[in-house]
Write a protein that holds these residues in place. Structure first.
Motif, short mmCIF file in Angstrom:
data_model
loop_
_atom_site.label_atom_id
_atom_site.label_comp_id
_atom_site.label_asym_id
_atom_site.label_seq_id
_atom_site.Cartn_x
_atom_site.Cartn_y
_atom_site.Cartn_z
N LEU A 35 0.88 -1.22 -0.02
CA LEU A 35 -0.13 -0.09 -0.13
C LEU A 35 0.83 1.25 0.10
O LEU A 35 0.50 2.37 -0.83
N ALA A 36 1.82 1.45 0.65
CA ALA A 36 2.70 2.41 1.08
C ALA A 36 3.54 2.88 -0.36
O ALA A 36 3.79 3.72 -1.03
N GLU A 37 3.82 1.56 -1.00
CA GLU A 37 4.74 1.59 -2.20
C GLU A 37 3.74 2.03 -3.46
O GLU A 37 3.85 2.97 -4.10
N LEU A 38 2.68 1.59 -3.38
CA LEU A 38 1.78 1.92 -4.54
C LEU A 38 1.46 3.42 -4.40
O LEU A 38 1.17 4.15 -5.41
N ARG A 39 1.05 3.96 -3.33
CA ARG A 39 0.76 5.28 -3.05
C ARG A 39 1.86 6.23 -3.47
O ARG A 39 1.68 7.27 -4.23
N GLU A 40 3.19 5.79 -3.37
CA GLU A 40 4.35 6.37 -3.52
C GLU A 40 4.37 6.71 -5.17
O GLU A 40 4.58 7.76 -5.85
N TYR A 41 4.04 5.48 -5.84
CA TYR A 41 4.14 5.30 -7.37
C TYR A 41 3.09 6.13 -7.93
O TYR A 41 3.35 6.58 -8.96
N MET A 42 1.87 5.97 -7.29
CA MET A 42 0.77 6.93 -8.04
C MET A 42 1.07 8.31 -7.82
O MET A 42 0.89 9.08 -8.67
N ASP A 43 1.51 8.61 -6.56
CA ASP A 43 1.78 10.41 -6.58
C ASP A 43 2.77 10.70 -7.44
O ASP A 43 2.82 11.73 -8.27
N GLU A 44 3.85 9.68 -7.98
CA GLU A 44 4.97 10.00 -9.08
C GLU A 44 4.22 10.21 -10.33
O GLU A 44 4.62 11.08 -11.09
N VAL A 45 3.45 9.21 -10.83
CA VAL A 45 2.89 9.12 -12.02
C VAL A 45 1.73 10.11 -12.26
O VAL A 45 1.79 10.75 -13.29
N ARG A 75 2.21 2.42 -18.51
CA ARG A 75 3.08 2.57 -19.75
C ARG A 75 4.16 3.81 -19.33
O ARG A 75 5.15 3.80 -20.07
N ASP A 76 4.02 4.30 -18.30
CA ASP A 76 4.93 5.36 -17.86
C ASP A 76 5.82 4.99 -16.70
O ASP A 76 6.72 5.70 -16.51
N HIS A 77 5.22 4.13 -15.76
CA HIS A 77 5.97 3.96 -14.67
C HIS A 77 6.30 2.49 -14.29
O HIS A 77 5.08 1.63 -14.27
N ALA A 78 7.40 2.02 -14.19
CA ALA A 78 7.46 0.60 -14.00
C ALA A 78 7.20 0.19 -12.71
O ALA A 78 6.51 -1.15 -12.63
N GLY A 79 7.02 1.08 -11.64
CA GLY A 79 6.32 0.41 -10.49
C GLY A 79 4.99 0.39 -10.58
O GLY A 79 4.28 -0.62 -9.96
N MET A 80 4.43 1.39 -11.24
CA MET A 80 2.74 0.94 -11.68
C MET A 80 2.51 -0.19 -12.33
O MET A 80 1.69 -1.04 -12.19
N ALA A 81 3.60 -0.48 -13.29
CA ALA A 81 3.32 -1.67 -14.25
C ALA A 81 3.38 -3.09 -13.16
O ALA A 81 2.82 -4.07 -13.58
N ARG A 82 4.12 -2.90 -12.00
CA ARG A 82 4.29 -4.35 -11.30
C ARG A 82 2.84 -4.53 -10.78
O ARG A 82 2.46 -5.69 -10.84
N TYR A 83 2.14 -3.50 -10.40
CA TYR A 83 0.80 -3.69 -9.84
C TYR A 83 -0.33 -3.92 -10.89
O TYR A 83 -1.11 -4.80 -10.61
N THR A 84 -0.39 -3.16 -11.94
CA THR A 84 -1.20 -3.01 -13.18
C THR A 84 -1.19 -4.61 -13.83
O THR A 84 -2.32 -5.35 -13.89
N THR A 85 -0.08 -5.22 -13.86
CA THR A 85 0.00 -6.38 -14.54
C THR A 85 0.31 -7.63 -13.59
O THR A 85 0.54 -8.69 -13.82
#
Length: 265
Positions: A35-45, A75-85
């Motif tokens: 949860l903490a990681e995904l929040r950080e990635y979403m703020d970045e993207v 497609r823009d953020h490898a961290g988001m891709a880890r969760y989306t896929t």
């Protein structure tokens, strides 16, 4: 299927509930660390100015008041891709639907902004998707605790049985229940899904759903991922995700932007 269920992805009663009602709430799909990681990635993207993802509206726009949304953040953020896929979420979708395989259609990061927020009106998702078949579904992962004050979701059980109705403009909405008159599904049957951060709902693309306005002083953050059964075919309808892609009408939606994420054994 029973082996995957016993591994803790889903309980059989959750699968049964989804297949009956067209939605289900699943608590704690993320660990506290995720949860903490995904929040950080979403703020970045969401703070990025450009990229291959699509910002659907700008600050001050009518749609922005309903949802500050960015589509295909993976497609823009490898961290988001880890969760989306992530195969965990795709396998949950496969178990709920009973599909032989599950493909990604797209993700969208959703911020319901504070202040001049508007409700997300009652609608069906599948009316916007360029798919011939039914069966596509979304996981909606709450990155904040959600209730009626900041934009939690509501669903009408079994409403997908009404079939595909008219699309609803989210910024200038019509009354979905006027279109649903005579189907036996109305707003009085709706179920509210309050959730702790890290929990999620899954809902079928035909299920009637709604989100409250955000009257708090902080954005309400969520990640939605749209999955489709493998073999779903392209209707030819215009859509931001498929426009310009080498897809043929009435042929399966597949390729690098629509990867197969889960497969039955």
């Amino acid at each position: 299927m029973s082996q995957m269920v016993t591994q803790g992805l889903l309980k059989q009663e959750q699968i049964d509930f989804y297949r009956q009602n067209g939605f289900v709430q699943v608590n704690d799909v993320l660990t506290s660390e995720e949860l903490a990681e995904l929040r950080e990635y979403m703020d970045e993207v969401m703070g990025a100015d450009q990229g291959m993802s699509l910002q659907t509206d700008q600050h001050g726009g009518a749609y922005y008041r309903v949802l500050n949304q960015r589509v295909n953040t993976w497609r823009d953020h490898a961290g988001m891709a880890r969760y989306t896929t992530h195969s965990r979420f795709a396998e949950m979708a496969r178990l709920l639907t009973g599909a032989s395989g599950i493909r990604l259609f797209h993700d969208h990061a959703l911020l319901k902004m504070p202040g001049d927020s508007k409700p997300t009106p009652w609608h069906q998702d599948s009316t916007y998707w360029p798919m011939n078949e039914d069966g596509a579904l979304s996981i909606w992962i709450a990155l904040d605790d959600v209730d009626e004050n900041n934009g939690c979701m509501m669903f009408v059980p079994e409403s997908r049985r009404a079939g595909k109705l008219n699309p609803i403009s989210l910024s200038d909405p019509q009354d979905l229940f006027q279109y649903a008159e005579g189907t036996g599904h109305d707003q009085s049957q709706s179920v509210i899904c309050r959730m702790k951060a890290g929990s999620a709902t899954f809902h079928d693309g035909l299920t009637f759903h709604f989100a409250h306005a955000n009257v708090t002083d902080k954005p309400r953050r969520a990640l939605a991922i749209i999955f489709m059964p493998d073999g779903t075919t392209y209707s030819g309808k215009s859509h931001a995700v498929t426009n310009g892609q080498p897809l043929e009408k009435d042929q399966p939606i597949r390729g690098g932007l629509f990867p197969l994420l889960a497969r039955g054994v």
